[in-house]
Design a protein around this motif. Structure first.
Motif, PDB file in Angstrom:
ATOM      1  N   SER A  66       0.854  -1.193   0.000  1.00 24.53           N
ATOM      2  CA  SER A  66       0.000   0.000   0.000  1.00 24.53           C
ATOM      3  C   SER A  66       0.888   1.241   0.000  1.00 24.53           C
ATOM      4  O   SER A  66       2.112   1.137   0.207  1.00 24.53           O
ATOM      5  CB  SER A  66      -0.904   0.033   1.250  1.00 24.53           C
ATOM      6  OG  SER A  66      -0.126   0.263   2.419  1.00 24.53           O
ATOM      7  N   GLY A  67       0.264   2.389  -0.166  1.00 26.73           N
ATOM      8  CA  GLY A  67       1.003   3.647  -0.070  1.00 26.73           C
ATOM      9  C   GLY A  67       1.491   3.886   1.349  1.00 26.73           C
ATOM     10  O   GLY A  67       2.582   4.419   1.571  1.00 26.73           O
ATOM     11  N   THR A  68       0.674   3.497   2.309  1.00 30.88           N
ATOM     12  CA  THR A  68       1.070   3.617   3.710  1.00 30.88           C
ATOM     13  C   THR A  68       2.308   2.774   3.984  1.00 30.88           C
ATOM     14  O   THR A  68       3.271   3.244   4.609  1.00 30.88           O
ATOM     15  CB  THR A  68      -0.086   3.151   4.628  1.00 30.88           C
ATOM     16  OG1 THR A  68      -1.250   3.925   4.312  1.00 30.88           O
ATOM     17  CG2 THR A  68       0.265   3.310   6.089  1.00 30.88           C
ATOM     18  N   THR A  92      -2.720  16.953   4.730  1.00 30.48           N
ATOM     19  CA  THR A  92      -2.469  15.763   3.912  1.00 30.48           C
ATOM     20  C   THR A  92      -3.314  14.622   4.457  1.00 30.48           C
ATOM     21  O   THR A  92      -3.975  14.772   5.490  1.00 30.48           O
ATOM     22  CB  THR A  92      -0.968  15.380   3.942  1.00 30.48           C
ATOM     23  OG1 THR A  92      -0.771  14.141   3.227  1.00 30.48           O
ATOM     24  CG2 THR A  92      -0.445  15.189   5.358  1.00 30.48           C
ATOM     25  N   PHE A  93      -3.277  13.499   3.740  1.00 30.58           N
ATOM     26  CA  PHE A  93      -3.934  12.305   4.251  1.00 30.58           C
ATOM     27  C   PHE A  93      -3.191  11.818   5.499  1.00 30.58           C
ATOM     28  O   PHE A  93      -1.974  11.954   5.605  1.00 30.58           O
ATOM     29  CB  PHE A  93      -3.962  11.212   3.173  1.00 30.58           C
ATOM     30  CG  PHE A  93      -4.606   9.941   3.638  1.00 30.58           C
ATOM     31  CD1 PHE A  93      -5.921   9.934   4.079  1.00 30.58           C
ATOM     32  CD2 PHE A  93      -3.896   8.747   3.668  1.00 30.58           C
ATOM     33  CE1 PHE A  93      -6.521   8.764   4.531  1.00 30.58           C
ATOM     34  CE2 PHE A  93      -4.488   7.572   4.112  1.00 30.58           C
ATOM     35  CZ  PHE A  93      -5.800   7.588   4.551  1.00 30.58           C
ATOM     36  N   VAL A 138       4.610  16.362   0.507  1.00 36.11           N
ATOM     37  CA  VAL A 138       3.486  15.650  -0.114  1.00 36.11           C
ATOM     38  C   VAL A 138       3.126  16.403  -1.386  1.00 36.11           C
ATOM     39  O   VAL A 138       3.050  17.632  -1.369  1.00 36.11           O
ATOM     40  CB  VAL A 138       2.265  15.636   0.830  1.00 36.11           C
ATOM     41  CG1 VAL A 138       1.113  14.843   0.214  1.00 36.11           C
ATOM     42  CG2 VAL A 138       2.640  15.073   2.196  1.00 36.11           C
ATOM     43  N   ASP A 164       6.009  11.963  -0.597  1.00 34.17           N
ATOM     44  CA  ASP A 164       4.711  11.292  -0.575  1.00 34.17           C
ATOM     45  C   ASP A 164       4.034  11.634  -1.891  1.00 34.17           C
ATOM     46  O   ASP A 164       3.388  12.674  -2.039  1.00 34.17           O
ATOM     47  CB  ASP A 164       3.868  11.729   0.628  1.00 34.17           C
ATOM     48  CG  ASP A 164       2.560  10.945   0.705  1.00 34.17           C
ATOM     49  OD1 ASP A 164       2.134  10.393  -0.328  1.00 34.17           O
ATOM     50  OD2 ASP A 164       1.950  10.904   1.802  1.00 34.17           O
ATOM     51  N   ALA A 166       1.778   9.738  -3.356  1.00 36.35           N
ATOM     52  CA  ALA A 166       0.613   8.851  -3.450  1.00 36.35           C
ATOM     53  C   ALA A 166      -0.437   9.385  -4.430  1.00 36.35           C
ATOM     54  O   ALA A 166      -1.128   8.614  -5.090  1.00 36.35           O
ATOM     55  CB  ALA A 166      -0.010   8.655  -2.067  1.00 36.35           C
ATOM     56  N   GLN A 167      -0.551  10.716  -4.518  1.00 33.03           N
ATOM     57  CA  GLN A 167      -1.577  11.306  -5.392  1.00 33.03           C
ATOM     58  C   GLN A 167      -0.975  11.856  -6.681  1.00 33.03           C
ATOM     59  O   GLN A 167      -1.649  12.603  -7.393  1.00 33.03           O
ATOM     60  CB  GLN A 167      -2.292  12.449  -4.646  1.00 33.03           C
ATOM     61  CG  GLN A 167      -2.948  12.000  -3.349  1.00 33.03           C
ATOM     62  CD  GLN A 167      -3.691  13.117  -2.634  1.00 33.03           C
ATOM     63  OE1 GLN A 167      -3.819  14.226  -3.129  1.00 33.03           O
ATOM     64  NE2 GLN A 167      -4.203  12.815  -1.442  1.00 33.03           N
ATOM     65  N   SER A 188       0.957   5.198  -4.068  1.00 33.49           N
ATOM     66  CA  SER A 188      -0.171   4.362  -3.665  1.00 33.49           C
ATOM     67  C   SER A 188      -0.958   3.960  -4.902  1.00 33.49           C
ATOM     68  O   SER A 188      -1.144   4.767  -5.816  1.00 33.49           O
ATOM     69  CB  SER A 188      -1.103   5.154  -2.733  1.00 33.49           C
ATOM     70  OG  SER A 188      -2.364   4.497  -2.622  1.00 33.49           O
ATOM     71  N   LYS A 193      -6.748   6.458  -6.715  1.00 32.27           N
ATOM     72  CA  LYS A 193      -5.613   7.235  -7.220  1.00 32.27           C
ATOM     73  C   LYS A 193      -5.629   7.198  -8.756  1.00 32.27           C
ATOM     74  O   LYS A 193      -6.321   6.370  -9.349  1.00 32.27           O
ATOM     75  CB  LYS A 193      -4.289   6.659  -6.695  1.00 32.27           C
ATOM     76  CG  LYS A 193      -4.256   6.384  -5.215  1.00 32.27           C
ATOM     77  CD  LYS A 193      -4.301   7.629  -4.327  1.00 32.27           C
ATOM     78  CE  LYS A 193      -4.169   7.195  -2.874  1.00 32.27           C
ATOM     79  NZ  LYS A 193      -4.207   8.252  -1.907  1.00 32.27           N
TER      80      LYS A 193
HETATM   81  C1  PLP Z   1      -3.633   7.550  -0.435  1.00 31.41           C
HETATM   82  C2  PLP Z   1      -2.560   8.258   0.281  1.00 31.41           C
HETATM   83  C3  PLP Z   1      -1.655   7.590   1.123  1.00 31.41           C
HETATM   84  C4  PLP Z   1      -1.824   6.165   1.550  1.00 31.41           C
HETATM   85  O1  PLP Z   1      -1.968   5.248   0.540  1.00 31.41           O
HETATM   86  P1  PLP Z   1      -2.717   3.856   0.842  1.00 31.41           P
HETATM   87  O2  PLP Z   1      -2.406   3.077  -0.409  1.00 31.41           O
HETATM   88  O3  PLP Z   1      -4.166   4.157   0.972  1.00 31.41           O
HETATM   89  O4  PLP Z   1      -2.133   3.255   2.038  1.00 31.41           O
HETATM   90  C5  PLP Z   1      -0.623   8.317   1.682  1.00 31.41           C
HETATM   91  N1  PLP Z   1      -0.481   9.624   1.459  1.00 31.41           N
HETATM   92  C6  PLP Z   1      -1.332  10.308   0.670  1.00 31.41           C
HETATM   93  C7  PLP Z   1      -1.106  11.761   0.451  1.00 31.41           C
HETATM   94  C8  PLP Z   1      -2.406   9.654   0.065  1.00 31.41           C
HETATM   95  O5  PLP Z   1      -3.255  10.345  -0.688  1.00 31.41           O
END
Ligand code: PLP
Length: 377
Positions: A66-68, A92-93, A138, A164, A166-167, A188, A193
């Motif tokens: 996962s992104g986490t 941020t998330f 991020v 980060d 992820a997005q 992520s 996404k």
């Molecule tokens: C979605 C997201 C994550 C986490 O990704 P997961 O795959 O849901 O664990 C981390 N940081 C940001 C900014 C995100 O948008």
């Protein structure tokens, strides 16, 4: 009369519309994995790793769960732990700061700049202490943070940079792609996404060969070879089924991101035509960026009125994010106070994400724009 039926609702995201265009390709790829009965890591994951690394302009890609877990793995590989501080933005998330905390380190929040919603590089140096190990910019909503000054301040203070992203897969800053600036890039593949799997998934990218080897080891309980554990890692592995789906989707990613950009331009025109000027602010495209619009977040002091109107007209929307992280209950011990991160707090009070997915029709967008306009006459 249009031959199409009138629009009476618009979802925030329509993954069924996306799937309709790639169904046969995806099913063939999934069949291939099922016939192979090879489910975890293996050739599909390796294929995705090299394709995503190449796409992002990085030497190495390591598929994770996962992104986490990408963030956790990056922090683990850099030996971040108790007693360390990691600088990041509060807007941020949750996972960005949650990962820092889970490793026993302390998230130190630095406010955002209001136009791009990303960490304000000018405020980073003041937050650096002897304990600071890393900074996590991020690339929020799909637009890169100001990477040149961030990289510069990190270099000066000997900090690792964990992006980060992820997005932000495919997002660019001065011609380079997200995930290629820092020590490690974290992606992520959560379904919403721009590149989303059929479940959880993620990737770390790096240009550092030694770090790549370390993350590959930590991803699989620190074993190298199997059953000989040099480090205590975890199970952060990516499934072959996810990788197979993602490899198909990666081929379409540029077209989808272009569709999001086209839709963003269209909203700007529609809002301008409706004379929404000062009451609704569209996302700002900063100089030297390629924004990939994972979200199209407008901001308005009348956000809650717009939100109510969208709900009434059945237009999908969401607030990313309503509570900045320094004010989250679980981080109370960090001592964050209302007013301490003013730009993040104002953004949390004003933002509203509208549907931006590539398959949106002009009629659907007009329906959304009309709903927004009628809320702020
Ligand atoms: C979605 C997201 C994550 C986490 O990704 P997961 O795959 O849901 O664990 C981390 N940081 C940001 C900014 C995100 O948008």
């Amino acid at each position: 009369m249009s031959s199409q039926t009138a629009v009476t609702s618009v979802p925030l995201l329509d993954l069924k519309a996306q799937y309709a265009g790639i169904r046969e390709e995806v099913r063939a790829a999934v069949d291939r994995v099922m016939d192979s009965q090879y489910f975890i890591l293996g050739p599909e994951v390796e294929g995705l790793e090299s394709e995503v690394a190449a796409y992002c302009g990085c030497r190495f890609g390591i598929g994770v769960s996962s992104g986490t877990d990408a963030l956790i793995l990056a922090l683990m590989a850099l030996d971040v732990g108790p007693g360390d501080e990691v600088i990041t933005a509060p807007f941020t998330f949750f996972a960005t700061a949650g990962s820092i905390h889970r490793l026993g380190a302390r998230p130190v929040f630095v406010d955002i700049e209001p136009d791009g919603f990303n960490i304000d590089p000018a405020k980073i140096a003041a937050a650096v202490t002897k304990k600071t190990k890393a900074v996590i910019p991020v690339h929020l909503f799909g637009q890169c943070a100001e990477m040149d000054p961030i990289t510069e301040v990190a270099r000066k203070h000997n900090l690792a940079v964990i992006e980060d992203a992820a997005q932000a897969i495919g997002s660019e800053y001065r011609g380079r792609r997200a995930g290629s600036f820092g020590t490690v890039g974290c992606f992520s593949f959560f379904p919403s996404k721009n590149l989303g799997g059929f479940g959880d998934g993620g990737m770390v990218t790096t240009n550092d060969e030694r770090l790549a080897a370390r993350m590959r080891m930590l991803r699989n309980h620190g074993a190298e070879p199997k059953y000989y554990h040099k480090l205590v890692g975890g199970n952060f592995r990516l499934d072959a089924l996810q990788a197979a789906v993602l490899r198909i989707k990666l081929r379409h990613l540029d077209a989808w991101s272009a569709g999001r950009q086209r839709n963003a331009a269209r909203y700007r025109e529609m809002f301008a035509r409706a004379g929404l000027g000062g009451r609704v602010v569209c996302p700002v495209e900063l100089p030297g960026r390629r924004h990939i619009y994972n979200q199209f977040s407008i901001r308005s002091p009348r956000r809650d009125a717009i939100k109510a109107k969208l709900a009434e007209r059945k237009v999908g929307h969401d607030i990313y994010y309503p509570v900045p992280l320094h004010l989250q209950e679980c981080f109370a011990a960090l001592g964050g106070r209302p007013g301490s991160q003013p730009e993040s707090e104002r953004a949390a009070a004003e933002v509203l994400a509208l549907p931006i997915y590539p398959e949106l029709t002009v009629e659907q967008q007009q329906y959304v724009a009309d709903a927004v306009a009628s809320a702020v006459p």
